[in-house]
Motif scaffolding. Structure first.
Motif, PDB file in Angstrom:
ATOM      1  N   LEU A  40      -6.715   7.640  -2.358  1.00 43.40           N
ATOM      2  CA  LEU A  40      -5.853   8.121  -3.798  1.00 43.40           C
ATOM      3  C   LEU A  40      -6.488   7.194  -4.835  1.00 43.40           C
ATOM      4  O   LEU A  40      -6.670   7.467  -5.910  1.00 43.40           O
ATOM      5  CB  LEU A  40      -4.462   7.674  -3.574  1.00 43.40           C
ATOM      6  CG  LEU A  40      -3.997   8.752  -2.558  1.00 43.40           C
ATOM      7  CD1 LEU A  40      -2.409   8.276  -2.433  1.00 43.40           C
ATOM      8  CD2 LEU A  40      -4.069  10.191  -3.086  1.00 43.40           C
ATOM      9  N   ALA A  41      -6.664   5.787  -4.383  1.00 42.03           N
ATOM     10  CA  ALA A  41      -7.479   4.908  -5.514  1.00 42.03           C
ATOM     11  C   ALA A  41      -8.657   5.011  -5.978  1.00 42.03           C
ATOM     12  O   ALA A  41      -9.151   5.189  -7.100  1.00 42.03           O
ATOM     13  CB  ALA A  41      -7.256   3.083  -4.850  1.00 42.03           C
TER      14      ALA A  41
ATOM     15  N   TRP B 248      -1.835  -1.231   6.252  1.00 39.63           N
ATOM     16  CA  TRP B 248      -2.045   0.012   7.273  1.00 39.63           C
ATOM     17  C   TRP B 248      -2.009   1.216   6.206  1.00 39.63           C
ATOM     18  O   TRP B 248      -2.941   2.149   6.307  1.00 39.63           O
ATOM     19  CB  TRP B 248      -0.988   0.192   8.207  1.00 39.63           C
ATOM     20  CG  TRP B 248      -1.056  -0.580   9.146  1.00 39.63           C
ATOM     21  CD1 TRP B 248      -2.088  -1.713   9.340  1.00 39.63           C
ATOM     22  CD2 TRP B 248      -0.339  -0.829  10.507  1.00 39.63           C
ATOM     23  NE1 TRP B 248      -1.992  -2.277  10.588  1.00 39.63           N
ATOM     24  CE2 TRP B 248      -0.671  -2.063  11.329  1.00 39.63           C
ATOM     25  CE3 TRP B 248       0.638  -0.296  10.639  1.00 39.63           C
ATOM     26  CZ2 TRP B 248      -0.063  -2.290  12.471  1.00 39.63           C
ATOM     27  CZ3 TRP B 248       1.348  -0.525  12.030  1.00 39.63           C
ATOM     28  CH2 TRP B 248       1.100  -1.408  12.816  1.00 39.63           C
ATOM     29  N   TYR B 249      -1.202   0.991   5.236  1.00 43.50           N
ATOM     30  CA  TYR B 249      -0.996   2.022   4.043  1.00 43.50           C
ATOM     31  C   TYR B 249      -2.210   2.204   3.537  1.00 43.50           C
ATOM     32  O   TYR B 249      -2.923   3.529   2.919  1.00 43.50           O
ATOM     33  CB  TYR B 249       0.223   1.866   3.189  1.00 43.50           C
ATOM     34  CG  TYR B 249       0.094   2.529   2.018  1.00 43.50           C
ATOM     35  CD1 TYR B 249       0.457   3.919   1.882  1.00 43.50           C
ATOM     36  CD2 TYR B 249      -0.316   2.164   0.748  1.00 43.50           C
ATOM     37  CE1 TYR B 249       0.439   4.637   0.855  1.00 43.50           C
ATOM     38  CE2 TYR B 249      -0.451   2.584  -0.462  1.00 43.50           C
ATOM     39  CZ  TYR B 249      -0.032   4.250  -0.511  1.00 43.50           C
ATOM     40  OH  TYR B 249      -0.037   5.106  -1.358  1.00 43.50           O
ATOM     41  N   TRP B 250      -2.785   1.060   3.127  1.00 42.77           N
ATOM     42  CA  TRP B 250      -4.256   1.117   2.150  1.00 42.77           C
ATOM     43  C   TRP B 250      -5.308   1.790   3.022  1.00 42.77           C
ATOM     44  O   TRP B 250      -5.834   2.748   2.480  1.00 42.77           O
ATOM     45  CB  TRP B 250      -4.539  -0.325   1.744  1.00 42.77           C
ATOM     46  CG  TRP B 250      -5.792  -0.209   1.159  1.00 42.77           C
ATOM     47  CD1 TRP B 250      -7.079  -0.619   1.703  1.00 42.77           C
ATOM     48  CD2 TRP B 250      -6.141   0.064  -0.153  1.00 42.77           C
ATOM     49  NE1 TRP B 250      -8.045  -0.412   0.864  1.00 42.77           N
ATOM     50  CE2 TRP B 250      -7.393   0.109  -0.374  1.00 42.77           C
ATOM     51  CE3 TRP B 250      -5.252   0.728  -1.030  1.00 42.77           C
ATOM     52  CZ2 TRP B 250      -8.081   0.088  -1.619  1.00 42.77           C
ATOM     53  CZ3 TRP B 250      -6.093   0.747  -2.417  1.00 42.77           C
ATOM     54  CH2 TRP B 250      -7.523   0.835  -2.621  1.00 42.77           C
ATOM     55  N   LEU B 251      -5.449   1.527   4.194  1.00 43.03           N
ATOM     56  CA  LEU B 251      -6.410   2.061   5.215  1.00 43.03           C
ATOM     57  C   LEU B 251      -6.381   3.606   5.466  1.00 43.03           C
ATOM     58  O   LEU B 251      -7.100   4.421   5.617  1.00 43.03           O
ATOM     59  CB  LEU B 251      -6.455   1.350   6.400  1.00 43.03           C
ATOM     60  CG  LEU B 251      -7.163  -0.081   6.170  1.00 43.03           C
ATOM     61  CD1 LEU B 251      -6.992  -0.773   7.711  1.00 43.03           C
ATOM     62  CD2 LEU B 251      -8.534  -0.111   5.771  1.00 43.03           C
TER      63      LEU B 251
ATOM     64  N   LEU C 254       4.921   2.856   5.285  1.00 42.17           N
ATOM     65  CA  LEU C 254       3.691   1.952   5.540  1.00 42.17           C
ATOM     66  C   LEU C 254       3.427   1.015   4.302  1.00 42.17           C
ATOM     67  O   LEU C 254       3.164  -0.074   4.495  1.00 42.17           O
ATOM     68  CB  LEU C 254       2.629   2.813   5.722  1.00 42.17           C
ATOM     69  CG  LEU C 254       2.521   3.367   7.429  1.00 42.17           C
ATOM     70  CD1 LEU C 254       1.209   4.208   7.397  1.00 42.17           C
ATOM     71  CD2 LEU C 254       2.451   2.034   8.277  1.00 42.17           C
ATOM     72  N   ARG C 255       3.710   1.570   3.126  1.00 45.68           N
ATOM     73  CA  ARG C 255       3.285   0.677   1.893  1.00 45.68           C
ATOM     74  C   ARG C 255       4.520  -0.331   1.636  1.00 45.68           C
ATOM     75  O   ARG C 255       4.123  -1.302   1.287  1.00 45.68           O
ATOM     76  CB  ARG C 255       3.587   1.769   0.773  1.00 45.68           C
ATOM     77  CG  ARG C 255       3.065   1.172  -0.759  1.00 45.68           C
ATOM     78  CD  ARG C 255       3.075   1.988  -1.617  1.00 45.68           C
ATOM     79  NE  ARG C 255       2.508   1.444  -2.748  1.00 45.68           N
ATOM     80  CZ  ARG C 255       2.213   2.014  -4.080  1.00 45.68           C
ATOM     81  NH1 ARG C 255       2.396   3.411  -4.112  1.00 45.68           N
ATOM     82  NH2 ARG C 255       1.788   1.472  -4.890  1.00 45.68           N
ATOM     83  N   TRP C 256       5.788  -0.270   2.203  1.00 47.19           N
ATOM     84  CA  TRP C 256       6.780  -1.066   2.246  1.00 47.19           C
ATOM     85  C   TRP C 256       6.800  -2.207   3.342  1.00 47.19           C
ATOM     86  O   TRP C 256       6.554  -3.539   3.179  1.00 47.19           O
ATOM     87  CB  TRP C 256       8.128  -0.393   2.184  1.00 47.19           C
ATOM     88  CG  TRP C 256       9.275  -1.491   2.322  1.00 47.19           C
ATOM     89  CD1 TRP C 256       9.620  -2.377   1.600  1.00 47.19           C
ATOM     90  CD2 TRP C 256      10.273  -1.354   3.356  1.00 47.19           C
ATOM     91  NE1 TRP C 256      10.665  -2.983   1.948  1.00 47.19           N
ATOM     92  CE2 TRP C 256      11.132  -2.488   2.767  1.00 47.19           C
ATOM     93  CE3 TRP C 256      10.770  -0.405   4.092  1.00 47.19           C
ATOM     94  CZ2 TRP C 256      12.619  -2.772   3.616  1.00 47.19           C
ATOM     95  CZ3 TRP C 256      11.812  -0.642   5.026  1.00 47.19           C
ATOM     96  CH2 TRP C 256      12.956  -1.832   4.433  1.00 47.19           C
ATOM     97  N   ARG C 257       6.416  -1.697   4.654  1.00 47.72           N
ATOM     98  CA  ARG C 257       6.475  -2.695   5.851  1.00 47.72           C
ATOM     99  C   ARG C 257       5.049  -3.259   6.021  1.00 47.72           C
ATOM    100  O   ARG C 257       4.770  -4.215   6.558  1.00 47.72           O
ATOM    101  CB  ARG C 257       7.132  -1.917   6.968  1.00 47.72           C
ATOM    102  CG  ARG C 257       8.375  -1.456   6.778  1.00 47.72           C
ATOM    103  CD  ARG C 257       9.563  -2.653   6.481  1.00 47.72           C
ATOM    104  NE  ARG C 257       9.630  -3.554   7.627  1.00 47.72           N
ATOM    105  CZ  ARG C 257      10.014  -4.746   7.820  1.00 47.72           C
ATOM    106  NH1 ARG C 257      10.616  -4.959   6.905  1.00 47.72           N
ATOM    107  NH2 ARG C 257      10.034  -5.301   9.095  1.00 47.72           N
TER     108      ARG C 257
END
Length: 451
Positions: A34-35, A25-28, A18-21
């Protein structure tokens, strides 16, 4: 491997994919949690490393000496609120006595690196309170406007800022604007977003497109007036000046200033008039201003002076009459002749896409923010649509408009064609558009082929 290990590996793999593509979505799903933990755990040490602390007060030092205790640590700004958003985090801080908002504004790169975020910007909310907007990924790489925005009359959401917030074009706050951009810089897409946002509103659109109308004439069903050559443009601008004079006469007739009239009811522009008497506001879009300012002989020079004079008059006096200018061009400089610098002084809003020379960037931002000039000339050619937006206050933002094809803009304008107002003074310049073609129906149905 146990089931727990397999599940953990699948979750980590899904997060990496998800972080790559799909970074949004990865952020949500993973990134925001984590942040937030990372910011809260590292907060005190990061503030200390970035020099955003103050020494303990004298009474605390005296109390520590009396009690024979170690000296207290330096104090960090107090966290008032930590709010997650769809693109990052918003951290609101209460500064300690002796601290200044400029101290925080000077440390965005250090904060970005320390908190492992993509970008950090700061603004002063009120005295002693600073808001840090942190983005978790590059929101301008693939622009996705939020599902819910806050459009208001004469306020259009046109782009996304690098801090994740929506960039609005507010005509009542910033009546006139200048938009610059070289070929293939994304200027036309920005203009399409603007027209598509104005189409559902009660506003008259007036276009001047001297490239034989290839940019604006496809959107003609939503325009009250269009000009595709400098001669027609000169007559159209003169008609707008006459319309402006008529609106001022209406405002003057409706003022009726007396002792009995409250101050709030005294009309000074069209927005102070009763709704049933208020003239429809007009937005004038000039696609390429250089084509109006160039001339090759004495006759064209007279026409050029007539056009520039009308534009300057509309820029100086048009706001109260509800006439707003949107001037676009690839190049905007003093070599376009007299009156250009005077026109620029009236264009409060400034937007610069990638430009071919530093002089154009200076004409856009040189009189308001040298930092914006540097940011404008550093826009890479492969990032079409990225622009620097600023105003006369000196503030500026990096923005990018979502990609809107010409077909999408045409569909929006056709959908709201019934909202196109008919102004008598602009009727001679109303574009003649044919009715949309009916869908083709075959006269006979082809018989299926049989073996």
């Amino acid at each position: 491997m146990t089931a727990f290990t397999v599940a953990l590996v699948l979750v980590v793999a899904a997060a990496g994919l998800l972080r790559w593509r799909r970074p949004a979505w990865y952020w949500l799903t993973f990134g925001v949690t984590l942040a937030a933990l990372r910011v809260l755990i590292r907060y005190a040490s990061v503030m200390d490393a970035c020099g955003l602390t103050v020494p303990p007060s004298r009474w605390r030092l005296a109390l520590a000496r009396i009690a024979d205790r170690p000296a207290p640590d330096s104090r960090v700004p107090r966290i008032l609120r930590l709010r997650p958003t769809r693109t990052g985090l918003v951290l609101r801080l209460k500064l300690r006595p002796g601290q200044d908002a400029f101290d925080v504004a000077a440390a965005p790169d250090r904060l970005r690196h320390s908190f492992s975020m993509y970008g950090v910007t700061s603004r002063e909310v009120r005295s002693g309170v600073v808001e840090l907007r942190m983005t978790g990924y590059d929101v301008l790489k693939r622009v996705q406007m939020p599902a819910k925005t806050d459009p208001r009359p004469m306020r259009v959401p046109v782009a996304l800022r690098e801090d994740g917030s929506v960039h609005y074009r507010d005509y009542r706050a910033v009546p006139h604007a200048l938009t610059l951009g070289a070929t293939e810089s994304g200027k036309s897409v920005y203009q399409r977003n603007l027209v598509a946002g104005l189409a559902p509103m009660d506003v008259a659109l007036v276009g001047i497109d001297c490239k034989q109308g290839v940019e604006l004439f496809p959107l003609a069903r939503r325009f009250s007036a269009l000009a595709d050559n400098p001669d027609t443009a000169a007559e159209l601008l003169d008609a707008l000046v006459d319309h402006m004079q008529g609106v001022y006469q209406l405002i003057r007739a409706e003022q009726r200033i007396s002792v009995a009239v409250p101050d709030a009811d005294i009309a000074a522009d069209i927005w102070d008039l009763p709704e049933e008497l208020r003239p429809v506001p007009v937005v004038v879009l000039v696609d390429e201003v250089a084509e109006l300012a160039l001339f090759a002989n004495k006759e064209e020079e007279k026409r050029r002076d007539r056009i520039i004079t009308a534009l300057v008059r509309l820029a100086q006096l048009g706001r109260a009459a509800g006439i707003y200018l949107e001037i676009c061009g690839q190049r905007f400089g003093s070599e376009l002749g007299k009156g250009i610098t005077m026109l620029r002084a009236q264009l409060t809003g400034r937007t610069a896409h990638r430009v071919n020379d530093e002089t154009s960037a200076n004409m856009a931002f040189g009189d308001i923010s040298p930092d914006a000039v540097l940011a404008a000339i550093q826009i890479p050619a492969e990032l079409r649509g990225v622009a620097i937006a600023g105003d006369s206050t000196g503030g500026w933002h990096r923005i990018r408009a979502p990609h809107t094809s010409l077909r999408q803009a045409v569909n929006v304008c056709n959908k709201h064609a019934d909202r196109t107002p008919a102004l008598p003074v602009l009727e001679p310049f109303r574009p003649a558009v044919a009715a949309p073609p009916a869908p083709r129906v075959p006269l006979s149905k082809a018989a299926p082929v049989t073996a």
